[in-house]
Design a protein around this motif. Sequence first.
Motif, PDB file in Angstrom:
ATOM      1  N   ARG A  11       0.833  -1.213   0.000  1.00  0.00           N
ATOM      2  CA  ARG A  11       0.000   0.000   0.000  1.00  0.00           C
ATOM      3  C   ARG A  11       0.861   1.255   0.000  1.00  0.00           C
ATOM      4  NH1 ARG A  11      -3.029  -2.964   3.783  1.00  0.00           N
ATOM      5  NH2 ARG A  11      -2.067  -1.785   5.476  1.00  0.00           N
ATOM      6  N   GLN A  12       1.942   1.240   0.784  1.00  0.00           N
ATOM      7  CA  GLN A  12       2.838   2.392   0.835  1.00  0.00           C
ATOM      8  C   GLN A  12       3.484   2.644  -0.528  1.00  0.00           C
ATOM      9  OE1 GLN A  12       5.841   2.097   3.859  1.00  0.00           O
ATOM     10  NE2 GLN A  12       6.862   3.985   3.273  1.00  0.00           N
ATOM     11  N   ALA A  13       3.899   1.562  -1.199  1.00  0.00           N
ATOM     12  CA  ALA A  13       4.503   1.713  -2.522  1.00  0.00           C
ATOM     13  C   ALA A  13       3.485   2.270  -3.530  1.00  0.00           C
ATOM     14  CB  ALA A  13       5.037   0.365  -3.008  1.00  0.00           C
ATOM     15  N   GLU A  14       2.237   1.817  -3.459  1.00  0.00           N
ATOM     16  CA  GLU A  14       1.203   2.342  -4.346  1.00  0.00           C
ATOM     17  C   GLU A  14       0.945   3.819  -4.100  1.00  0.00           C
ATOM     18  OE1 GLU A  14      -2.176  -0.096  -3.755  1.00  0.00           O
ATOM     19  OE2 GLU A  14      -1.364  -1.849  -4.808  1.00  0.00           O
ATOM     20  N   GLU A  15       0.901   4.223  -2.822  1.00  0.00           N
ATOM     21  CA  GLU A  15       0.672   5.635  -2.497  1.00  0.00           C
ATOM     22  C   GLU A  15       1.836   6.500  -2.988  1.00  0.00           C
ATOM     23  OE1 GLU A  15       0.112   5.685   1.674  1.00  0.00           O
ATOM     24  OE2 GLU A  15      -1.894   4.779   1.614  1.00  0.00           O
ATOM     25  N   GLU A  16       3.077   6.015  -2.814  1.00  0.00           N
ATOM     26  CA  GLU A  16       4.230   6.778  -3.288  1.00  0.00           C
ATOM     27  C   GLU A  16       4.217   6.911  -4.810  1.00  0.00           C
ATOM     28  OE1 GLU A  16       7.598   4.739  -1.743  1.00  0.00           O
ATOM     29  OE2 GLU A  16       7.375   5.520   0.301  1.00  0.00           O
ATOM     30  N   ALA A  17       3.848   5.829  -5.504  1.00  0.00           N
ATOM     31  CA  ALA A  17       3.773   5.890  -6.970  1.00  0.00           C
ATOM     32  C   ALA A  17       2.686   6.861  -7.420  1.00  0.00           C
ATOM     33  CB  ALA A  17       3.509   4.492  -7.530  1.00  0.00           C
ATOM     34  N   ALA A  18       1.535   6.844  -6.717  1.00  0.00           N
ATOM     35  CA  ALA A  18       0.454   7.765  -7.077  1.00  0.00           C
ATOM     36  C   ALA A  18       0.860   9.213  -6.830  1.00  0.00           C
ATOM     37  CB  ALA A  18      -0.804   7.423  -6.279  1.00  0.00           C
ATOM     38  N   GLU A  19       1.555   9.468  -5.721  1.00  0.00           N
ATOM     39  CA  GLU A  19       2.016  10.829  -5.419  1.00  0.00           C
ATOM     40  C   GLU A  19       3.035  11.305  -6.448  1.00  0.00           C
ATOM     41  OE1 GLU A  19       2.266  14.433  -3.597  1.00  0.00           O
ATOM     42  OE2 GLU A  19       0.849  12.802  -3.206  1.00  0.00           O
ATOM     43  N   LYS A  20       3.931  10.411  -6.855  1.00  0.00           N
ATOM     44  CA  LYS A  20       4.908  10.758  -7.883  1.00  0.00           C
ATOM     45  C   LYS A  20       4.220  11.065  -9.208  1.00  0.00           C
ATOM     46  CE  LYS A  20       9.161   9.077 -10.040  1.00  0.00           C
ATOM     47  NZ  LYS A  20      10.133   7.946 -10.103  1.00  0.00           N
ATOM     48  N   GLN A  21       3.201  10.288  -9.550  1.00  0.00           N
ATOM     49  CA  GLN A  21       2.463  10.528 -10.786  1.00  0.00           C
ATOM     50  C   GLN A  21       1.747  11.876 -10.745  1.00  0.00           C
ATOM     51  OE1 GLN A  21       2.566   8.578 -13.487  1.00  0.00           O
ATOM     52  NE2 GLN A  21       1.332  10.085 -14.576  1.00  0.00           N
ATOM     53  N   ARG A  22       1.152  12.202  -9.577  1.00  0.00           N
ATOM     54  CA  ARG A  22       0.474  13.495  -9.451  1.00  0.00           C
ATOM     55  C   ARG A  22       1.469  14.643  -9.597  1.00  0.00           C
ATOM     56  NH1 ARG A  22      -2.626  10.662  -5.502  1.00  0.00           N
ATOM     57  NH2 ARG A  22      -1.170  11.277  -3.852  1.00  0.00           N
ATOM     58  N   ALA A  23       2.665  14.493  -9.006  1.00  0.00           N
ATOM     59  CA  ALA A  23       3.684  15.532  -9.134  1.00  0.00           C
ATOM     60  C   ALA A  23       4.131  15.693 -10.583  1.00  0.00           C
ATOM     61  CB  ALA A  23       4.876  15.196  -8.245  1.00  0.00           C
ATOM     62  N   ASN A  24       4.301  14.578 -11.290  1.00  0.00           N
ATOM     63  CA  ASN A  24       4.690  14.649 -12.707  1.00  0.00           C
ATOM     64  C   ASN A  24       3.602  15.310 -13.552  1.00  0.00           C
ATOM     65  OD1 ASN A  24       7.141  13.391 -12.189  1.00  0.00           O
ATOM     66  ND2 ASN A  24       6.364  11.340 -12.637  1.00  0.00           N
ATOM     67  N   ASP A  25       2.334  14.955 -13.278  1.00  0.00           N
ATOM     68  CA  ASP A  25       1.234  15.569 -14.022  1.00  0.00           C
ATOM     69  C   ASP A  25       1.179  17.070 -13.777  1.00  0.00           C
ATOM     70  OD1 ASP A  25       0.580  13.077 -14.958  1.00  0.00           O
ATOM     71  OD2 ASP A  25      -1.025  12.728 -13.504  1.00  0.00           O
ATOM     72  N   LYS A  26       1.390  17.484 -12.527  1.00  0.00           N
ATOM     73  CA  LYS A  26       1.375  18.915 -12.205  1.00  0.00           C
ATOM     74  C   LYS A  26       2.511  19.643 -12.916  1.00  0.00           C
ATOM     75  CE  LYS A  26       1.546  22.149  -8.320  1.00  0.00           C
ATOM     76  NZ  LYS A  26       1.682  22.284  -6.849  1.00  0.00           N
ATOM     77  N   ALA A  27       3.704  19.027 -12.910  1.00  0.00           N
ATOM     78  CA  ALA A  27       4.853  19.657 -13.573  1.00  0.00           C
ATOM     79  C   ALA A  27       4.613  19.786 -15.078  1.00  0.00           C
ATOM     80  CB  ALA A  27       6.117  18.843 -13.300  1.00  0.00           C
ATOM     81  N   ARG A  28       4.051  18.743 -15.699  1.00  0.00           N
ATOM     82  CA  ARG A  28       3.766  18.807 -17.137  1.00  0.00           C
ATOM     83  C   ARG A  28       2.708  19.878 -17.447  1.00  0.00           C
ATOM     84  NH1 ARG A  28       4.602  13.075 -17.042  1.00  0.00           N
ATOM     85  NH2 ARG A  28       2.421  12.741 -16.489  1.00  0.00           N
ATOM     86  N   LYS A  29       1.698  19.993 -16.575  1.00  0.00           N
ATOM     87  CA  LYS A  29       0.667  21.007 -16.783  1.00  0.00           C
ATOM     88  C   LYS A  29       1.270  22.408 -16.695  1.00  0.00           C
ATOM     89  CE  LYS A  29      -3.739  22.670 -14.958  1.00  0.00           C
ATOM     90  NZ  LYS A  29      -4.763  22.491 -13.899  1.00  0.00           N
ATOM     91  N   GLU A  30       2.115  22.628 -15.675  1.00  0.00           N
ATOM     92  CA  GLU A  30       2.755  23.937 -15.535  1.00  0.00           C
ATOM     93  C   GLU A  30       3.654  24.234 -16.730  1.00  0.00           C
ATOM     94  OE1 GLU A  30       4.758  23.740 -11.828  1.00  0.00           O
ATOM     95  OE2 GLU A  30       2.936  24.078 -10.620  1.00  0.00           O
ATOM     96  N   MET A  31       4.361  23.221 -17.229  1.00  0.00           N
ATOM     97  CA  MET A  31       5.221  23.425 -18.388  1.00  0.00           C
ATOM     98  C   MET A  31       4.395  23.776 -19.624  1.00  0.00           C
ATOM     99  SD  MET A  31       8.171  23.617 -19.725  1.00  0.00           S
ATOM    100  CE  MET A  31       9.216  22.984 -18.416  1.00  0.00           C
ATOM    101  N   ARG A  32       3.274  23.093 -19.813  1.00  0.00           N
ATOM    102  CA  ARG A  32       2.403  23.406 -20.962  1.00  0.00           C
ATOM    103  C   ARG A  32       1.870  24.832 -20.872  1.00  0.00           C
ATOM    104  NH1 ARG A  32       0.466  18.071 -20.175  1.00  0.00           N
ATOM    105  NH2 ARG A  32      -1.268  18.895 -18.953  1.00  0.00           N
ATOM    106  N   GLU A  33       1.436  25.223 -19.659  1.00  0.00           N
ATOM    107  CA  GLU A  33       0.931  26.586 -19.489  1.00  0.00           C
ATOM    108  C   GLU A  33       2.024  27.610 -19.756  1.00  0.00           C
ATOM    109  OE1 GLU A  33      -0.710  26.794 -15.615  1.00  0.00           O
ATOM    110  OE2 GLU A  33      -2.559  25.728 -16.143  1.00  0.00           O
TER     111      GLU A  33
END
Length: 219
Positions: free
Chosen positions: A62-84
Amino acid sequence: MVMESLTACLHPAPRKPMLVGVEYPSNQRCSRQIIRAGLTDISIQEEVIRKELQKENERLARQAEEEAAEKQRANDKARKEMREWWTQKWEAKKRSEGWGGYEKCWVLRAAVTAEPDKVAVISGEGVLVGAAPLVSGSIKPFLVDYPMVSSVHAHVYGRDVVKGYKKYVREYFVVDLGSTNGTYLNRSKLRPRTEVRLSSGDALKFGDERAIFVVESQK
């Protein structure tokens, strides 16, 4: 003595009851029961340990899944900011270059009737006005060859200014670069190296009475 014998005959001592056909457990059988009980305890301990290990593995998963999900959210946010960021830069470039569908760039147009075609488009990083302007980056040189105009006289440029959430307006400015005879905006002398906002129709004089240019929207 005779009396005691007689009493013993009349009242004999009680005997322990004997069960016919029952065999009492031997020492070997007791040892087997003890060993069997010990094995049962070990099995219970192993089961407890197995369940604890299973719980720990589930917790780690469960901890590994939560860390992977948090990393994915951070990557999505960074890509969105870069696109903007890229969209804003690209839109700003199109506005500054006067592309179709966007507001035209402003220009410096000579006010002297002898040079009506002397025009400088204020695009990119603007124009560097002077008798011998130096080229730097995307700043365009604008040669104004008069005796009272300094070699590098003034910088006229446009810049996107934030006016609200994701709303940008292109405004234009002039900076006197420490010229010898000064820069005038509508007959008011500008302070050297001070940014002043321009309005469409403003007249700029670069030291010489013949070096007067009107700031206007590109037609």
